[in-house]
Design an enzyme around this catalytic site. Structure first.
Site, PDB file in Angstrom:
ATOM      1  N   GLU A 147       0.812  -1.227   0.000  1.00  0.00           N
ATOM      2  CA  GLU A 147       0.000   0.000   0.000  1.00  0.00           C
ATOM      3  C   GLU A 147       0.841   1.270   0.000  1.00  0.00           C
ATOM      4  OE1 GLU A 147      -0.816  -2.690   1.745  1.00  0.00           O
ATOM      5  OE2 GLU A 147      -2.824  -3.168   1.034  1.00  0.00           O
TER       6      GLU A 147
ATOM      7  N   HIS B 265     -11.561  -4.064   8.987  1.00  0.00           N
ATOM      8  CA  HIS B 265     -12.079  -3.976   7.613  1.00  0.00           C
ATOM      9  C   HIS B 265     -13.316  -3.091   7.508  1.00  0.00           C
ATOM     10  CE1 HIS B 265      -9.468  -7.426   6.784  1.00  0.00           C
ATOM     11  NE2 HIS B 265      -9.723  -7.293   5.497  1.00  0.00           N
TER      12      HIS B 265
HETATM   13  C1  LIG Z   1      -2.457  -4.691   4.110  1.00  0.00           C
HETATM   14  C2  LIG Z   1      -3.522  -5.446   3.413  1.00  0.00           C
HETATM   15  N1  LIG Z   1      -3.703  -5.260   2.089  1.00  0.00           N
HETATM   16  C3  LIG Z   1      -4.660  -5.939   1.433  1.00  0.00           C
HETATM   17  C4  LIG Z   1      -5.452  -6.824   2.090  1.00  0.00           C
HETATM   18  C5  LIG Z   1      -6.533  -7.598   1.350  1.00  0.00           C
HETATM   19  N2  LIG Z   1      -6.110  -8.993   1.242  1.00  0.00           N
HETATM   20  C6  LIG Z   1      -6.519  -9.912   2.127  1.00  0.00           C
HETATM   21  S1  LIG Z   1      -5.804 -11.378   1.897  1.00  0.00           S
HETATM   22  C7  LIG Z   1      -4.960 -10.811   0.556  1.00  0.00           C
HETATM   23  C8  LIG Z   1      -4.051 -11.738  -0.188  1.00  0.00           C
HETATM   24  C9  LIG Z   1      -3.021 -12.303   0.715  1.00  0.00           C
HETATM   25  O1  LIG Z   1      -2.176 -13.134   0.002  1.00  0.00           O
HETATM   26  P1  LIG Z   1      -1.098 -14.005   0.721  1.00  0.00           P
HETATM   27  O2  LIG Z   1      -0.310 -13.174   1.670  1.00  0.00           O
HETATM   28  O3  LIG Z   1      -0.349 -14.744  -0.312  1.00  0.00           O
HETATM   29  O4  LIG Z   1      -1.945 -15.005   1.627  1.00  0.00           O
HETATM   30  P2  LIG Z   1      -3.031 -16.067   1.154  1.00  0.00           P
HETATM   31  O5  LIG Z   1      -4.333 -15.365   1.053  1.00  0.00           O
HETATM   32  O6  LIG Z   1      -2.593 -16.631  -0.133  1.00  0.00           O
HETATM   33  O7  LIG Z   1      -3.058 -17.069   2.247  1.00  0.00           O
HETATM   34  C10 LIG Z   1      -5.240  -9.480   0.316  1.00  0.00           C
HETATM   35  C11 LIG Z   1      -4.691  -8.682  -0.783  1.00  0.00           C
HETATM   36  C12 LIG Z   1      -5.260  -6.966   3.477  1.00  0.00           C
HETATM   37  N3  LIG Z   1      -6.029  -7.769   4.220  1.00  0.00           N
HETATM   38  N4  LIG Z   1      -4.287  -6.280   4.110  1.00  0.00           N
END
Ligand SMILES: Cc1ncc(C[n+]2csc(CCOP(=O)(O)OP(=O)(O)O)c2C)c(N)n1
Lengths: 332, 315
Positions: free
Chosen positions: A61, A130
Site C-alpha cells: 500500500e 475492515h
Molecule cells: C495490508 C492489506 N492489504 C490488502 C489486504 C486484502 N487482502 C486480504 S488477503 C490478501 C491476499 C493475501 O495473500 P497471501 O499473503 O499470499 O496469503 P493467502 O491469502 O494466499 O493465504 C489481500 C490482498 C489486506 N487484508 N491487508
C-alpha cells in the site's frame, strides 16, 4: 437518465475519464480482469484499456500511494485503489506527509492530480480491521480533499471531478452502498467538489450527513414526518472542504441541527460542523446541536454487537426528538 | 501413536474442519468471511510439530489449520466462528482475528503482513526474558511484498531473535498469481537480503516441513537467530468462500491437486502397512464426532450480551 448501481456509476466515471484523457490510469490490488477488484468496481477495465493503464500491484500500500504520487507530479493522472480504508494506514506517509504537502513545500512547483480511491464502513461482520470510518483523519490534513458520495449520481459526478482535480483527493466509497441503485445522467456530468446537496427540504430541524448515513437520515426523516416533524436533509458529499454556507442557511431556517455519520462521534466531522455552526450561526440556534455517530469502540465481529456499536436511523430519530420540545415519545 | 499416523490424523482433522466450516458458511450460519486452508494442511501440521505449547504463533486470515495444529480447543474455536460468547474472542474477532493466548496463538490478522513485526517483538520479549520460547509467524506469498515483511524480518535478523518466518507460498495473493507479484524465483531467496538462512521446502510433504521447522527451532532456541522458510504449497479453493476463481489456471490447479498432502501420506502409510480402510474410516468418524460436538457446543452457546459491546476496549 438511467438507473444504475453505485458500483457501475464509479466504473463509468473511471471509464469515461480514461477514454477522455490518456494520462488517467488506475492501479491497485487485484483490480485486473477477470477478478476486477474486490468490490468489482474495475471489472472490465483492464480488458478494455489494457494492463498498462489498469495495473495490478503487489500487496504494497505504501508503494501504491507513493508511486501514484510520483506519477501525479510528473504529468499523469493516477487513481490509486486501496482495497480498504483501513489499509490506507499503511500508505499514510505518502498520503499525509508527501502528497498533501509537496506542492506547498515546493513553493508551488508541482501539482498533484492524484485520487486515492478506497472504501469504508461496517455492516457485514468484517470486524475491527475492515470497516473503520477514518475520514476525519484525512479531513484534518491541510492539502487533502475528502469526497464521500452517497448516491450513484454523486459517485459518478464526483469521481469524474476528483480525477480532473489538480489536487490530491481521498475518495471514500462505502461498501454497503455498492449495490444501491439510483438515477444517473447520460451526459458528462462533473460535480463540484466542496458543494453540499439539500436532498430534502424541511422546516423543523436540519440533519447533516454524508455517505451511507444519508440513507439512514432519509429513513429517520420519514419516520419523524409521521410525528409531524419536518426535517431538512443535507448531504455534505465532500467533508473537506466543508460547505458551511449551505449548512448555515439551512440552520437559519430550521434553528436546529443534528449531524450524523457512521464514524465514531469523538473527533468526528460532526464536531467540526458543530463548532463552525456555533461560531458562525450561534444566534440562529434554538437548541443544542446533537451529534450522532457510532460508539467509541473497535468494530466487533458479532453481528449483534456490531449493531450495538454502529449508529442507525433510530439514533437520528432520538437525537431529533431530544432537541424538539413537543416531540411525541415514540417507541420503535 | 506412530508419528506419521499422527501427522496424517492432524491433517485430516484440519481438512474435515475446513469442509465443515465451508458447509456451515454456505448455509449462512457463520457471519463474516471464510478463507479456506484446504491444500495447505501439511505446512500447519509440520511446523507445529516442532513447537511446544509455550511457543508463540502468529497467523493470518487463512489460519484455521495453524491454530488447530497449535492445540487450540475446537469448541472455543467454532464458537468464535459462530460469534458466540463462548468463543475464544467472545465473538469479537471471528475467523480473521482468532486468538488463543492459552496455547500461544497470538492472533490471526486482517491486515496482510501485520503479524510479522509482532513476531519479532514476541521473540524479543523471549530473548530479554530468557524464557526459551520461539515464535513462528505464518504468512503468504503476497505478504512478502509488504513493508512489514522487510522491516520485521530485518529487525529480527539484526537482533538475532528466536523467530521462524514461515511463508506459505500457495501461489496466490487473492487473484494475483505469484508469478505476477514478484520477480524472485523463490521467496526463501529474500533471506539473503537480511543475512539469515532461507530454506525452501516441499509444503505438500509434512515430514519435510517438520524437519525444516525442527532445525530452525533448534537454531532459534540456541540463540542463533531467525530463519525464513518458504513452504511450497497450493490454495486448492478460492481466496475466500464465494470467489469464482476465474483467474485460476486449471492445469496448474490440477497438477497441484495431484500433490494433495493428505493423499500423499495416505499412500505412504498404506504402502508401509500402517493404514487400512478400517483405520481410515475410524479416524474420519472420530474426527467428525469431535467436530459435530464442537458445532453443537457452539450452536447451543449464548450470544454475547449487547452490554459486552463496549467491554475490553481498555483494561
Ligand atoms: C495490508 C492489506 N492489504 C490488502 C489486504 C486484502 N487482502 C486480504 S488477503 C490478501 C491476499 C493475501 O495473500 P497471501 O499473503 O499470499 O496469503 P493467502 O491469502 O494466499 O493465504 C489481500 C490482498 C489486506 N487484508 N491487508
Amino acid at each position: 437518465m438511467r438507473t444504475i448501481r453505485y458500483r457501475d456509476a464509479l466504473r463509468e466515471a473511471i471509464r469515461e475519464e480514461m477514454t477522455r484523457d490518456t494520462s488517467v490510469f488506475i492501479m491497485g490490488e487485484d483490480i485486473e480482469d477477470p477478478f476486477g477488484g474486490s468490490y468489482k468496481v474495475t471489472k472490465g477495465l483492464s480488458t478494455e484499456f489494457g494492463k498498462e493503464r489498469v495495473r495490478n500491484t503487489p500487496i504494497s500500500e505504501l508503494a501504491i500511494a507513493g508511486a501514484a504520487l510520483g506519477a501525479a507530479i510528473t504529468g499523469m493522472r493516477p487513481i490509486a485503489e486501496i482495497m480498504y480504508l483501513d489499509f490506507t494506514t499503511l500508505s499514510i506517509d505518502q498520503i499525509v506527509n508527501q502528497a498533501a504537502k509537496i506542492r506547498y513545500m515546493s513553493g508551488g512547483q508541482v501539482q498533484v492530480p492524484l485520487v486515492i480511491r478506497t472504501q469504508e464502513g461496517s455492516g457485514n461482520s468484517s470486524g475491527a480491521q475492515h470497516g473503520q470510518c477514518l475520514e476525519a483523519w484525512y479531513a484534518h490534513i491541510p492539502g487533502l480533499k475528502v469526497v464521500m458520495p452517497a448516491t450513484p449520481a454523486d459517485a459518478k459526478g464526483l469521481l469524474k471531478a476528483s480525477i480532473r482535480e489538480d489536487n490530491p483527493v481521498v475518495f471514500i466509497e462505502n461498501k454497503m452502498l455498492y449495490n444501491i441503485k439510483g438515477e444517473v445522467s447520460d451526459k458528462d456530468e462533473v460535480l463540484g467538489i466542496g458543494k453540499a446537496n439539500i436532498i430534502r427540504e424541511g422546516q423543523d430541524v436540519t440533519i447533516v450527513s454524508y455517505s451511507r448515513m444519508v440513507h439512514e437520515s432519509i429513513k429517520a426523516a420519514d419516520s419523524l414526518l409521521e410525528e409531524g416533524i419536518s426535517a431538512e436533509i443535507i448531504d455534505l458529499r465532500t467533508i473537506a472542504p466543508l460547505d458551511i454556507d449551505t449548512i448555515l442557511r439551512s440552520v437559519a431556517k430550521t434553528h436546529r441541527l443534528v449531524i450524523a455519520h457512521e464514524a465514531v462521534v469523538n473527533g468526528g466531522i460532526g464536531g467540526e460542523v458543530a463548532a463552525r455552526v456555533i461560531k458562525e450561526g450561534f444566534d440562529e440556534l434554538d437548541a443544542p446541536i446533537e451529534r450522532v455517530g457510532s460508539k467509541a469502540s473497535p468494530l466487533p465481529f458479532s453481528p449483534l454487537l456490531e449493531k450495538e456499536i454502529v449508529c442507525d436511523f433510530n439514533d437520528i430519530v432520538t437525537a431529533v426528538q431530544s432537541i424538539i420540545p413537543n416531540a411525541k415519545e415514540v417507541t420503535i | 501413536m506412530n508419528e506419521q499416523i499422527c501427522f496424517y490424523r492432524q491433517m485430516l482433522r484440519i481438512r474435515q474442519f475446513e469442509q465443515k466450516a465451508i458447509s456451515l458458511f454456505e448455509k449462512g450460519e457463520l457471519p463474516g468471511f471464510l478463507h479456506s486452508c484446504i491444500g495447505q494442511e501439511a505446512v500447519a501440521v509440520g511446523v507445529c510439530s516442532a513447537l511446544e505449547k509455550k511457543d508463540y504463533l502468529f497467523t493470518t486470515h487463512r489460519g484455521h489449520g495453524h491454530v488447530l495444529a497449535k492445540g487450540m480447543d475446537m469448541k472455543r474455536m467454532v464458537s468464535e466462528l459462530y460469534a458466540k460468547s463462548t468463543g475464544s474472542n467472545r465473538g469479537k474477532g471471528g475467523s480473521m482475528h482468532i486468538m488463543d493466548v492459552s496455547v500461544g496463538v497470538l492472533g490471526a490478522n486482517g491486515v496482510v503482513g501485520a503479524g510479522i513485526p509482532m513476531a519479532s517483538g514476541t521473540a524479543l520479549s523471549s530473548k530479554m526474558k530468557k524464557d526459551g520460547r520461539v515464535t513462528v509467524a505464518f504468512f503468504g506469498d503476497g505478504a512478502s511484498n509488504t513493508g512489514a515483511f522487510h522491516e520485521g524480518i530485518n529487525l529480527a535478523a539484526v537482533w538475532g531473535l528466536p523467530t521462524i518466518f514461515l511463508c506459505e507460498n500457495n501461489k496466490f495473493s487473492e487473484s494475483t498469481s505469484v508469478k505476477n507479484h514478484q520477480r524472485v524465483e523463490r521467496i526463501s531467496e529474500r533471506a539473503k537480503a537480511f543475512g539469515i538462512p532461507g530454506i525452501h521446502v516441499d509444503g505438500m510433504d509434512v515430514e519435510a516441513v517438520a524437519k525444516a521447522a525442527a532445525n530452525s527451532v533448534v537454531r532459534a532456541r540456541n540463540g542463533e537467530g531467525p530463519t525464513l522458510i518458504e513452504a511450497d504449497t497450493y490454495r486448492f479453493l478460492g481466496h475466500y468462500l464465494g470467489d469464482q476463481v476465474e483467474y485460476r489456471n486449471e492445469d496448474e490447479h490440477a497438477e497441484w491437486v495431484l500433490k494433495d498432502p493428505i493423499v500423499q501420506i495416505e499412500k505412504h502409510l498404506e504402502q508401509a502397512g500402517l493404514l487400512n480402510e478400517e483405520l481410515k474410516k475410524n479416524l474420519i468418524q472420530e474426527i467428525d464426532a469431535e467436530i459435530d460436538n464442537a458445532v453443537d457446543y457452539a450452536v447451543n452457546s449464548a450470544d454475547p450480551h449487547p452490554n459486552e459491546a463496549m467491554d475490553h476496549i481498555f483494561v
